[in-house]
Design an enzyme around this catalytic site. Structure first.
Site, PDB file in Angstrom:
ATOM      1  N   HIS A 239      29.621  26.065  41.526  1.00  0.00           N
ATOM      2  CA  HIS A 239      31.007  26.012  41.012  1.00  0.00           C
ATOM      3  C   HIS A 239      31.086  26.626  39.610  1.00  0.00           C
ATOM      4  O   HIS A 239      31.954  27.445  39.305  1.00  0.00           O
ATOM      5  CB  HIS A 239      31.467  24.543  40.951  1.00  0.00           C
ATOM      6  CG  HIS A 239      32.894  24.356  40.556  1.00  0.00           C
ATOM      7  ND1 HIS A 239      33.884  23.975  41.440  1.00  0.00           N
ATOM      8  CD2 HIS A 239      33.523  24.531  39.364  1.00  0.00           C
ATOM      9  CE1 HIS A 239      35.042  23.923  40.802  1.00  0.00           C
ATOM     10  NE2 HIS A 239      34.849  24.257  39.544  1.00  0.00           N
ATOM     11  N   GLU A 243      32.766  30.460  38.746  1.00  0.00           N
ATOM     12  CA  GLU A 243      33.871  30.564  37.773  1.00  0.00           C
ATOM     13  C   GLU A 243      33.524  31.572  36.683  1.00  0.00           C
ATOM     14  O   GLU A 243      34.319  32.456  36.341  1.00  0.00           O
ATOM     15  CB  GLU A 243      34.124  29.173  37.164  1.00  0.00           C
ATOM     16  CG  GLU A 243      35.233  29.113  36.152  1.00  0.00           C
ATOM     17  CD  GLU A 243      36.585  29.503  36.724  1.00  0.00           C
ATOM     18  OE1 GLU A 243      36.806  29.299  37.934  1.00  0.00           O
ATOM     19  OE2 GLU A 243      37.414  30.049  35.952  1.00  0.00           O
ATOM     20  N   LYS A 246      33.590  35.165  37.948  1.00  0.00           N
ATOM     21  CA  LYS A 246      34.973  35.652  38.132  1.00  0.00           C
ATOM     22  C   LYS A 246      35.559  36.086  36.791  1.00  0.00           C
ATOM     23  O   LYS A 246      36.180  37.150  36.669  1.00  0.00           O
ATOM     24  CB  LYS A 246      35.856  34.553  38.749  1.00  0.00           C
ATOM     25  CG  LYS A 246      35.625  34.314  40.230  1.00  0.00           C
ATOM     26  CD  LYS A 246      36.720  33.422  40.811  1.00  0.00           C
ATOM     27  CE  LYS A 246      36.655  32.034  40.237  1.00  0.00           C
ATOM     28  NZ  LYS A 246      37.714  31.143  40.790  1.00  0.00           N
ATOM     29  N   ASN A 247      35.335  35.253  35.767  1.00  0.00           N
ATOM     30  CA  ASN A 247      35.891  35.589  34.445  1.00  0.00           C
ATOM     31  C   ASN A 247      35.256  36.852  33.876  1.00  0.00           C
ATOM     32  O   ASN A 247      35.953  37.718  33.331  1.00  0.00           O
ATOM     33  CB  ASN A 247      35.668  34.410  33.489  1.00  0.00           C
ATOM     34  CG  ASN A 247      36.466  33.180  33.887  1.00  0.00           C
ATOM     35  OD1 ASN A 247      37.409  33.284  34.665  1.00  0.00           O
ATOM     36  ND2 ASN A 247      36.069  32.033  33.378  1.00  0.00           N
TER      37      ASN A 247
HETATM   38  O1  LIG Z   1      43.223  31.806  35.852  1.00  0.00           O
HETATM   39  C1  LIG Z   1      42.090  31.352  35.707  1.00  0.00           C
HETATM   40  O2  LIG Z   1      41.720  30.247  36.173  1.00  0.00           O
HETATM   41  C2  LIG Z   1      41.090  32.142  34.859  1.00  0.00           C
HETATM   42  C3  LIG Z   1      41.379  31.867  33.422  1.00  0.00           C
HETATM   43  C4  LIG Z   1      40.438  32.726  32.577  1.00  0.00           C
HETATM   44  O3  LIG Z   1      40.958  34.104  32.537  1.00  0.00           O
HETATM   45  C5  LIG Z   1      40.232  34.931  31.631  1.00  0.00           C
HETATM   46  C6  LIG Z   1      39.181  35.699  32.084  1.00  0.00           C
HETATM   47  F1  LIG Z   1      38.908  35.641  33.395  1.00  0.00           F
HETATM   48  C7  LIG Z   1      38.451  36.494  31.208  1.00  0.00           C
HETATM   49  C8  LIG Z   1      38.782  36.482  29.854  1.00  0.00           C
HETATM   50  C9  LIG Z   1      37.982  37.265  28.898  1.00  0.00           C
HETATM   51  C10 LIG Z   1      38.394  38.300  28.051  1.00  0.00           C
HETATM   52  C11 LIG Z   1      39.699  38.904  27.884  1.00  0.00           C
HETATM   53  O4  LIG Z   1      40.604  38.675  28.659  1.00  0.00           O
HETATM   54  N1  LIG Z   1      39.785  39.701  26.808  1.00  0.00           N
HETATM   55  C12 LIG Z   1      41.044  40.381  26.547  1.00  0.00           C
HETATM   56  C13 LIG Z   1      41.831  39.643  25.528  1.00  0.00           C
HETATM   57  C14 LIG Z   1      42.169  40.299  24.387  1.00  0.00           C
HETATM   58  C15 LIG Z   1      42.985  39.640  23.439  1.00  0.00           C
HETATM   59  C16 LIG Z   1      43.414  38.348  23.667  1.00  0.00           C
HETATM   60  C17 LIG Z   1      44.320  37.687  22.690  1.00  0.00           C
HETATM   61  O5  LIG Z   1      44.518  38.284  21.628  1.00  0.00           O
HETATM   62  O6  LIG Z   1      44.820  36.559  23.015  1.00  0.00           O
HETATM   63  C18 LIG Z   1      43.051  37.685  24.838  1.00  0.00           C
HETATM   64  C19 LIG Z   1      42.241  38.328  25.775  1.00  0.00           C
HETATM   65  N2  LIG Z   1      37.330  38.701  27.332  1.00  0.00           N
HETATM   66  O7  LIG Z   1      36.278  37.967  27.678  1.00  0.00           O
HETATM   67  C20 LIG Z   1      36.646  37.098  28.642  1.00  0.00           C
HETATM   68  C21 LIG Z   1      35.729  36.152  29.272  1.00  0.00           C
HETATM   69  C22 LIG Z   1      36.097  34.825  29.361  1.00  0.00           C
HETATM   70  C23 LIG Z   1      35.210  33.921  29.938  1.00  0.00           C
HETATM   71 CL1  LIG Z   1      35.628  32.257  30.031  1.00  0.00          CL
HETATM   72  C24 LIG Z   1      33.978  34.338  30.438  1.00  0.00           C
HETATM   73  O8  LIG Z   1      33.165  33.427  31.000  1.00  0.00           O
HETATM   74  C25 LIG Z   1      33.619  35.682  30.360  1.00  0.00           C
HETATM   75  C26 LIG Z   1      34.493  36.593  29.768  1.00  0.00           C
HETATM   76  O9  LIG Z   1      34.162  37.904  29.647  1.00  0.00           O
HETATM   77  C27 LIG Z   1      39.832  35.719  29.385  1.00  0.00           C
HETATM   78  C28 LIG Z   1      40.552  34.934  30.299  1.00  0.00           C
HETATM   79  F2  LIG Z   1      41.565  34.133  29.888  1.00  0.00           F
END
Ligand SMILES: O=C(O)CCCOc1c(F)cc(-c2c(C(=O)NCc3ccc(C(=O)O)cc3)noc2-c2cc(Cl)c(O)cc2O)cc1F
Length: 379
Positions: A239, A243, A246-247
């Protein structure tokens, strides 16, 4: 119907009685040792008290939730489910132990497990109902974060007890001869890593028509050349890894959307004296430090339900509870799950697990004055 009007009937006295007891945490070693001796009567005698104690402890906490949340329809459904399951178990409080009651108990446990199978989604729906109907202040958000961590950890622990009993004594085959209930005494971590990667890759390929490769290594400080194994619940480890994959895949595919090449995900499995670590590193562009805490927030991440029929729903996105629940699985047996992100580059996620099964004790929420005070005195 307003929560306050809900009649808990005669179970409120029993809830008061059973919530006086603290839940009894078991270690993975105790689960294994008990499972190997496998005495159904002893398991029944233990569970007919321990399950009501764990149910009563968390039900008392549900009743302390902010009125606004408590009166959300979905929270009312969850509360009634718990009350019904508590009553189901109470039927066995004083019965004689015989073949019939043991069979009936197993069937009741299966009924309870099925009744509660969608509770995470139902609770997420309750939080969404609250967000859509009320302004949620910082104190309420804090209370909800504190409650859901404890509520969902309690649920993990109750399902663990039910699964062990039904797998050891019920008619369910766990499909793995060497497993003791849901526990694999010799779980090969790299195999679970590869399995979780392949399942996440399937979703990634379906949506992005491509997916990053996997590079996996291991470093066994204690036994240099052998595979790193752990006494653990493979479904919990799967699990967490599913997760995280996927992220990582979502971040990589979104960050490199204009490229034809995608940087591989690197996983290192290490074993030391105390901990087994699984570090997953990606070059998905990372997240700003200011946004990191949001990833573990139930309120922040409660996205509108992804419609099952909508083919365009990002299959890697869930209800937003994936990460906080994965951290609960890691913490359940005194491990942890932490994220370190480098904005503009990528993210490392590390799962820490106890290397020794006698140190892997259940981490259980306890309903007491301290926890009750938390709901009242949050500033
Ligand atoms: O829906 C679900 O259950 C999955 C919910 C979750 O969905 C996400 C997701 F898969 C991946 C990301 C993410 C980002 C991103 O997205 N970076 C771009 C951005 C740039 C700026 C900002 C900002 O300024 O706020 C935010 C993000 N970068 O690294 C990660 C990342 C996160 C986690 Cl937990 C991990 O184990 C590995 C990763 O590479 C963020 C998520 F949120």
């Amino acid at each position: 119907m307003k929560f306050t009007q809900k009649c808990l009937g005669n179970i409120s006295k029993m809830l008061d009685f059973y919530s006086q007891f603290n839940p009894s945490p078991l270690s993975i070693k105790q689960f294994i040792d008990f499972g190997l001796s496998a005495c159904e009567r002893k398991s029944f005698i233990f569970l007919r008290k321990e399950l009501p104690v764990r149910l009563a402890n968390i039900m008392k906490e549900i009743h302390l939730l902010p009125e606004n949340l408590l009166n959300m329809p979905s929270v009312g459904i969850v509360n009634n489910m718990y009350a019904t399951s508590f009553e189901d178990i109470m039927q066995f409080e004083k019965v004689d132990v015989n073949e019939t009651t043991l069979d009936k108990f197993c069937q009741t446990l299966v009924k309870i497990r099925n009744r509660h199978k969608d509770i995470v989604e139902t609770m997420a729906q309750g939080v969404l109902e609250l967000k859509e109907s009320h302004d949620v202040d910082a104190q309420t958000e804090n209370n909800i974060q504190y409650f859901l961590d404890r509520f969902l950890m309690s649920r993990i622990s109750i399902r663990m007890l039910i699964n062990q009993h039904t797998l050891l004594f019920g008619n369910e085959l766990n499909g793995h001869s060497r497993h003791v209930g849901s526990i694999d005494p010799s779980c090969e971590i790299i195999s679970v890593v590869k399995d979780a990667y392949e399942k996440a890759r399937l979703l990634c390929d379906q949506y992005y028509l491509a997916s990053p490769e996997l590079i996996v290594q291991q470093h066994n400080e204690l036994e240099r050349c052998s595979q790193i194994r752990i006494v653990y619940v493979p479904s919990h480890l799967f699990h967490m890894l599913f997760e995280l994959f996927k992220n990582s895949m979502r971040a990589i595919m979104e960050h490199h959307s204009s490229n034809a090449e995608y940087p591989a995900i690197e996983v290192i499995v290490s074993r030391g004296k105390e901990d087994i670590c699984v570090k997953m590193s990606d070059r998905g562009g990372g997240i700003p430090r200011s946004q990191m805490d949001h990833l573990f927030k139930y309120m922040y991440s409660t996205a509108p339900r992804p419609t099952k029929t909508d083919a365009h729903t990002v299959p890697l996105a869930g209800y937003g509870y994936g990460l906080p629940v994965s951290r609960l699985y890691a913490r359940y047996f005194h491990g942890d799950l932490v994220l370190q992100s480098c904005d503009g580059y990528g993210t490392d996620a590390i799962i820490y697990l106890k290397a020794l099964s006698n140190e892997a004790n259940e981490l259980l929420p306890i309903f007491n004055k301290t926890s009750s005070k938390f709901y009242r005195t949050q500033v």
